[in-house]
Structure formats: structure tokens, C-alpha cells
Design an enzyme around this catalytic site. Sequence first.
Site, PDB file in Angstrom:
ATOM      1  N   ASP A 224       0.869  -1.190   0.000  1.00  0.00           N
ATOM      2  CA  ASP A 224       0.000   0.000   0.000  1.00  0.00           C
ATOM      3  C   ASP A 224       0.904   1.237   0.000  1.00  0.00           C
ATOM      4  OD1 ASP A 224      -2.195   1.865   0.579  1.00  0.00           O
ATOM      5  OD2 ASP A 224      -3.358   0.076   1.058  1.00  0.00           O
ATOM      6  N   HIS A 247       2.168   1.997  -3.205  1.00  0.00           N
ATOM      7  CA  HIS A 247       1.210   2.913  -3.814  1.00  0.00           C
ATOM      8  C   HIS A 247       1.704   4.359  -3.788  1.00  0.00           C
ATOM      9  CE1 HIS A 247      -2.414  -0.064  -3.323  1.00  0.00           C
ATOM     10  NE2 HIS A 247      -1.409  -0.561  -4.011  1.00  0.00           N
TER      11      HIS A 247
END
Length: 398
Positions: A224, A247
Site C-alpha cells: 500500500d 502505492h
Amino acid sequence: MANPKSLSHPAAVVLALMMMAASITSVDAAAATFSVSSLGAKADGRTDSTQAFLSAWAKACASLNPAVIYVPAGRFLLRNAVFSGPCKNNAITFRIAGTLVAPSDYRVIGNADNWLFFQHVNGVTISGGVLDGKGTGLWGCKSSDQSCPSGATTLGFSNSNNIVVSGLVSLNSQMFHIVINGCHNVKMQGVKVIAAGNSPNTDGIHVQLSSDVTILNSKISTGDDCVSIGPGTTNLWIENVACGPGHGISIGSLGKDQQEAGVQNVTVKTVTFTGTQNGVRIKSWGRPSTGFARNILFQHIVMTNVQNPIVIDQHYCPNNKGCPGQVSGVKVSDVTYQDIHGTSATEVAVKFDCSSKYPCNRIRLQDVKLTYKNQAAEASCSHAGGTTAGTVQPTSCL
Ligand SMILES: *[C@@H]1O[C@H](CO)[C@@H](O)[C@H](O)[C@H]1NC(C)=O
């Protein structure tokens, strides 16, 4: 040290006094050391050592002098543990030579918010160590659509001041790796986060409601956000960080709540993004809020094969619920992108998708060059205003 009473010569007395003064100013000389091993911890990776760590903390926290909690080499199995202050001194160092291991059955800590949690402390340093969150079992559960516990953050700090984390490795956290919440003056350096690129919700470092946080010389590979920056973050400095997989570095999601503290004065410089979903992102819900993001600088950044290198997305609304007209109340202003180079994995390398009610303003692009398949990439703007300087490619749509 010599006993001053046994000294009669005046010069010797002066010398002894000087030595005493030196021992007070030199923290290590005065520090009391508590080894978890001498308090019953076993370095075998199988014996639950939680109690020994809590005992060491209780002693360190009660010490009137600076204290060191020493964790020798080896693997120490720990359940979830809370290290609470306030303490009697403001200089406690966890010196970790070994590895702390979470239980291999993810259910043991999976419903706790945190595996290792510090709250209401002042002056805590964590130096070295590997934290092995053993998260792979929980990730597997989540991907198989069963009902699973949400998972624990590996290392959390809450309502604390003057924190240092240095040379720490966080491996395979169940959820977020490190969370800084409600803290002031936090320095993190030489931190390494390692988790699979497809591991769910394993943000590297999350900061919220905190001021004067510095993240230096770190490497974050996870599933993430490498760093996520929540509401109420001010004076955040991120420098010399390598991100990927992951991310990207994200301010947001902001504006989930109607009443929300803003994000202010964030610097992200000398960062590389490699194969990440986003590079530098600002993200807000498409719903009413008092939130804002302003005085943000993204500088000296190299993107390699990044899907969305530069993005402001103010239309976040998972499940399409509670976002009337998709209008975000979050005000985004004074965001500078300076010296950003590299490759985009998609055609649109710069995307400013802002609020129709509060358009992004004073966005500045300077010396930006992003390509897609060796050609100029594209930029897309909606409700975004600002200026450019130097070479800007793709051609600005501000
Ligand atoms: C912004 O934050 C940095 C630390 O990240 C600090 O040194 C600087 O003084 C802050 N600037 C303002 C205007 O508060």
C-alpha cells in the site's frame, strides 16, 4: 568512579567533581540498563517473552535516570504489548540486536489495533532491530474472502513526544507497519519496510495529527502507500526515501470527516519511486469537509515506470456512498512540483482532478519531465489553477 570522600588534595577534589559533572551530561554513563534476557525472555523464537519485555519497560519507565532496554541477538516471540507512559525519565532507549517475532497464528494479535504500542511517552528511542509481523497468513485470509480480523499495526506511537526510530526493519506487517498518531517531534531514519507488493493495507509509515515528523534515508517496499499522510499533519519532512513496490507517497485520504484538521507544510525531497501505483499523490473524499492541504513541496524526484506519477484526486468515494455530487470540501493550495523526472507506466502522467467547489490553486510545476513509452506523456486538469516554470513536459494544463 573514585569516592570523593577519600580524596584530600584540592586538585583531586576538583577533578572528581568534574568527572561527576561529566557522568551527568553523558547519557550512556548514567543510564540504567535492563536486559530482557535477564528478566526471563528467551531468544528461541518459541517462548512467549511478552512479560519480560513489559517488566523491562516497567523498570525503565520507573527509573529516575535515563534507561536502556537491551534486546540481544536471537528471535523473541511477543504477543501484542502496550508500553505506556508517562515515565519518571525522558530518555528510554530500546537497543535491539535481535528480531521480535509476532505469533505465527495471525488470530492471536489480529484483532488488536497494534502489535507493539507506545502511548503517552516522552523521549523514547528505538535503535536497530527487526520486527517480523508474520502477516502473510492474514493476507492470505483476506484474499480468500473469508471473514478475517482486520490485523494489527506493527509499531504504533500515540500521544507521544520526542521519539526516535533508527535502523529498524519492519517485515510483513499484518496491517500498517508504523503509525505516528498525535505525536510531536519524531525522527525516523534508516528504516526499512519490507512486505509483498500485493499485501493489503500494509502502508509503510502513516502519520496523522502530528507535527515535526522527519523521515530520512529509508527504503519502503510494500503493498500500500509507502508513506501516508493523514489529517492534522504539520511540518513533515521526508528526504532520501526509496519507494517501491507500493502505492507511492500519499497525502490523504483527506476529507472523510466533516470536521477535520488540515495538512500543512509537507516537504518530500530526493525520493525515488520504482514500479509504484502512484508517485506523489493528494487524495480526498468527494464530500463536504473543513479539511485542507497547503504548502506542500515535492522536489528532486525520480519516477521509474510509475502508473500515476503526479496526481491530485478529489473524487475518492469507495462504494459510492455519502459523496453528494462528488464535491470535495478539501481545499488544496500551494503545491509545488520541482525537478521531477522519469517514466510513466500510463499515458496520463500528470492528473489534477480537483473539487468543483474549491478548485486547486497555486499549483506550481517547475522542471518536470515525464515520458510514456519514450514519448511525451499527457496531462489532465479539472478545476486546477497555477503556474509553470522551466521545462514542463507533458505540457501543462493548468
Ligand atoms: C516547515 O516544516 C519544517 C520541518 O519539516 C520546519 O523546519 C519549517 O520551519 C516549517 N515552516 C514553517 C513556515 O512552519
